[in-house]
Design a protein around this motif. Sequence first.
Motif, PDB file in Angstrom:
ATOM      1  N   UNK B   1       3.552 -26.869   0.341  1.00  0.00           N
ATOM      2  CA  UNK B   1       3.047 -25.637   0.959  1.00  0.00           C
ATOM      3  C   UNK B   1       3.307 -25.657   2.456  1.00  0.00           C
ATOM      4  N   UNK B   2       3.523 -26.818   2.976  1.00  0.00           N
ATOM      5  CA  UNK B   2       3.776 -26.900   4.415  1.00  0.00           C
ATOM      6  C   UNK B   2       5.004 -26.074   4.761  1.00  0.00           C
ATOM      7  N   UNK B   3       6.010 -26.235   3.956  1.00  0.00           N
ATOM      8  CA  UNK B   3       7.251 -25.508   4.212  1.00  0.00           C
ATOM      9  C   UNK B   3       7.007 -24.015   4.277  1.00  0.00           C
ATOM     10  N   UNK B   4       6.283 -23.553   3.290  1.00  0.00           N
ATOM     11  CA  UNK B   4       6.072 -22.119   3.212  1.00  0.00           C
ATOM     12  C   UNK B   4       5.293 -21.598   4.394  1.00  0.00           C
ATOM     13  N   UNK B   5       4.291 -22.331   4.742  1.00  0.00           N
ATOM     14  CA  UNK B   5       3.494 -21.820   5.855  1.00  0.00           C
ATOM     15  C   UNK B   5       4.316 -21.850   7.133  1.00  0.00           C
ATOM     16  N   UNK B   6       5.219 -22.804   7.187  1.00  0.00           N
ATOM     17  CA  UNK B   6       6.095 -22.883   8.373  1.00  0.00           C
ATOM     18  C   UNK B   6       6.989 -21.654   8.454  1.00  0.00           C
ATOM     19  N   UNK B   7       7.556 -21.347   7.327  1.00  0.00           N
ATOM     20  CA  UNK B   7       8.441 -20.182   7.301  1.00  0.00           C
ATOM     21  C   UNK B   7       7.646 -18.916   7.549  1.00  0.00           C
ATOM     22  N   UNK B   8       6.490 -18.915   6.936  1.00  0.00           N
ATOM     23  CA  UNK B   8       5.594 -17.787   7.127  1.00  0.00           C
ATOM     24  C   UNK B   8       5.379 -17.511   8.608  1.00  0.00           C
ATOM     25  N   UNK B   9       5.084 -18.596   9.280  1.00  0.00           N
ATOM     26  CA  UNK B   9       4.810 -18.465  10.706  1.00  0.00           C
ATOM     27  C   UNK B   9       6.041 -17.998  11.452  1.00  0.00           C
ATOM     28  N   UNK B  10       7.159 -18.548  11.047  1.00  0.00           N
ATOM     29  CA  UNK B  10       8.402 -18.157  11.723  1.00  0.00           C
ATOM     30  C   UNK B  10       8.677 -16.685  11.530  1.00  0.00           C
ATOM     31  N   UNK B  11       8.484 -16.250  10.326  1.00  0.00           N
ATOM     32  CA  UNK B  11       8.704 -14.834  10.030  1.00  0.00           C
ATOM     33  C   UNK B  11       7.778 -13.973  10.872  1.00  0.00           C
ATOM     34  N   UNK B  12       6.530 -14.396  10.897  1.00  0.00           N
ATOM     35  CA  UNK B  12       5.555 -13.626  11.673  1.00  0.00           C
ATOM     36  C   UNK B  12       5.933 -13.623  13.150  1.00  0.00           C
ATOM     37  N   UNK B  13       6.384 -14.759  13.609  1.00  0.00           N
ATOM     38  CA  UNK B  13       6.785 -14.843  15.013  1.00  0.00           C
ATOM     39  C   UNK B  13       7.979 -13.952  15.314  1.00  0.00           C
ATOM     40  N   UNK B  14       8.901 -14.002  14.402  1.00  0.00           N
ATOM     41  CA  UNK B  14      10.101 -13.176  14.579  1.00  0.00           C
ATOM     42  C   UNK B  14       9.716 -11.717  14.708  1.00  0.00           C
ATOM     43  N   UNK B  15       8.875 -11.326  13.788  1.00  0.00           N
ATOM     44  CA  UNK B  15       8.485  -9.927  13.790  1.00  0.00           C
ATOM     45  C   UNK B  15       7.753  -9.586  15.076  1.00  0.00           C
ATOM     46  N   UNK B  16       6.869 -10.462  15.438  1.00  0.00           N
ATOM     47  CA  UNK B  16       6.075 -10.193  16.630  1.00  0.00           C
ATOM     48  C   UNK B  16       6.960 -10.078  17.860  1.00  0.00           C
ATOM     49  N   UNK B  17       7.949 -10.951  17.921  1.00  0.00           N
ATOM     50  CA  UNK B  17       8.797 -10.910  19.112  1.00  0.00           C
ATOM     51  C   UNK B  17       9.654  -9.658  19.138  1.00  0.00           C
ATOM     52  N   UNK B  18      10.018  -9.194  17.968  1.00  0.00           N
ATOM     53  CA  UNK B  18      10.786  -7.951  17.923  1.00  0.00           C
ATOM     54  C   UNK B  18       9.999  -6.813  18.553  1.00  0.00           C
ATOM     55  N   UNK B  19       8.700  -6.868  18.308  1.00  0.00           N
ATOM     56  CA  UNK B  19       7.865  -5.832  18.887  1.00  0.00           C
ATOM     57  C   UNK B  19       7.598  -6.104  20.364  1.00  0.00           C
ATOM     58  N   UNK B  20       7.276  -7.337  20.635  1.00  0.00           N
ATOM     59  CA  UNK B  20       6.951  -7.683  22.015  1.00  0.00           C
ATOM     60  C   UNK B  20       8.116  -7.435  22.955  1.00  0.00           C
TER      61      UNK B  20
END
Lengths: 571, 147
Positions: B1-20
């Motif tokens: 599950x570590x992997x998934x949460x890592x990717x999850x976070x990356x995805x969320x970060x990516x999205x956030x930065x697109x907005x920011x």
Amino acid sequence: MENSFPASRGDNFPAGLRVLVVDDDPTWLKILEKMLCKCSYEVTTCGLARVALDMLRERREKFDIVISDVNMSDMDGFKLLEQVGLEMDLPVIMMSVDGETSRVMKGVQHGACDYLLKPVRMKELKNMWQHVLRKKIHEVGEIENQDINGFNHMENRLEEFNEKHIHSRGDIGFAKKRKDFDSKEHIEQNFTDAASVKKARVVWSVDLHQKFVDAVNQIGFDSKSGMMNVPGLTRENVASHLQKYRLYLSRLQKQNEEVTFVGTEQSDLRSKYTSGTFSLQNSIAIQGDHTPDNYRLLAKDIHLKDMIPKISEDHLIEGRSVQETETRFLLDNSNNESEKISNVSRFGVSAFTDERIPGLDYKRNEICISEHNQSGFRGSQLMQSTQLVRQAQKSLTLKRKCSQLQQAGKHRHFGEVYLHTPTPIYSIISGVGDSSSPSSDIPLKFNDDSVSQIEHSATDTNFLKAASKTDSSPSPESYSSDYKNDVRCLESMTQKVSVKTEVELAFLNDLTPYSLQSYGFFEDIALNGYGVGEDNLTTDIRSIIYDEWQYNCEYLFDLLEVPMIDDGLCT
Amino acid sequence: MMDHSHIHREVANMKRSLFDQGYLDGQFHQLEDLEDDLSPNFVEEVVTLFFRDSSRLIRNAEQALEKTPHDFTKLDGIMYQLKGSSSSIGAVKVRNECSNFRGFCNQGNMEGCLSSFQKLKREHLVLRQKLENYFQMLTQVTPAENV
């Protein structure tokens, strides 16, 4: 006497509204299609204006409304708009990424019902059906004679509306066929009249508008008066002006982002009504002749579980404020109407402190409730508050935030106020039509300001006063006369709703003058997307919730408006 | 599950930065809200459609820029379309550059148009890459976790 209201198949209006979308941008076409589907409309897309025209010419009755981009490759959008208006007389909404006033003007001049800016919002699309309805009603309204019997009129209007739709649509999506042969002749006559009647243009000068505002204010005091006494001014003129007025009022309100919060609160309160709605249902069922069919239909369509918004109470901190404010409202209801009205007029003047309100006492909840077991109007409010009392688990912050709201001193809050009143009916309505609540899983953000709105809407301006305690209450001057009107509208509306639930026809008659403004108000709030390019929504979450609420809200009140529109300005 | 949460976070970060960083605005959220069981890949489909159509418009503009005499009306028209299109997915930077371009068109300023056009192409490309990455990451997150 029955008042039937056009309902689409399955009494699910406005679901099933048949929309033709014309846009040469494939991305937008896809998005709009999806958005309209989500509104439960029946969507047909078209990438070319000429093809769209052909489709319309071929099967005019197949569509209820057209929405088109202004700028298209094969044909000027305005030209399409013109053609559609001329040939098919369908309402057309224009869209553009460009909000230049001149373009908007052009759209309006060419007969557009509305002009939406891209990116288009869901709520703007959800309001679309109103254009269809309005067009029909205005068509009929033009030819109505000065018959004071509003019911007959509405009946005829609806009949005519029905006729038009029934004959054009096999599945009678829109109308309920009514067997009223007496009115048939009237209708036929109306049809011929309509052909020859031209809309007189009334120019609303400053003076005329002032008269209008005065009349609106006056109606609050005396249901029989409130005449503007302007020769040549038809009810329809006033009605349409009233609508614009409401829009203006709603625009004042639109400035706050918390608007959407009201929606969330509203739906939250809805849950409180679920158990109470039974009584409402019963009263609605009992309505008999006095109830418009829509109410009965709605009552049948109640799905309690649908009505319960999944917005959890986590959003609200525990407290009794709602309960308190509700009962306070009741307390003030013990005053007679005129006093209430005078309270309303003093609204702008009063600081919103509890102390100002005579007899207010948090602890007297139960007593208050028992005191007001009287007329239908109060009775229903009683009902509502009782429900609230029973179910209220609401936050103290609600009350506190009310005062904070007052500090904001924004007009629109009051515009929102009346929302609370019809909540029980909302609940009913929300079971009908598109009530899928995207808000269910969305964490609500509290907006201080909007909290008070919910309380305010407890059908009484006094309530509002009580609820909104503030240290720095807005000065009276900060409230325009519009604001006072808003409050009155709220009040009227509340009464209106109550009456309907209580089957008090006598009351109904007394209150009919209010109805128009009341409903108009609702309409305002609901028509958030009416303006061009206006958008003050902060979070999408809120907007969704607001949409949901507003959708139900306007649905209900536009329904209510129909039968009352005639009586509203009846003198 | 570590992997998934890592990717999850990356995805969320990516999205956030697109907005920011101002690449996307609220319209993108609207698209996400439209996504449902009936259209589970709605956003990606729309974005794909956008890039396909906008690339076509950019090509048209390029051709029009090469032609002489310069047809500003035509250029303006193309940019108007592109502006509308970019508003559909909330592509802020692209949209703004379209406005700039149109401004130069109005002035009959060819140089301005040309430089604006270069910026436009750049923004368009950058956004495309970012969104492609984003959707790629999104598919790596399991459907159940796909927020």
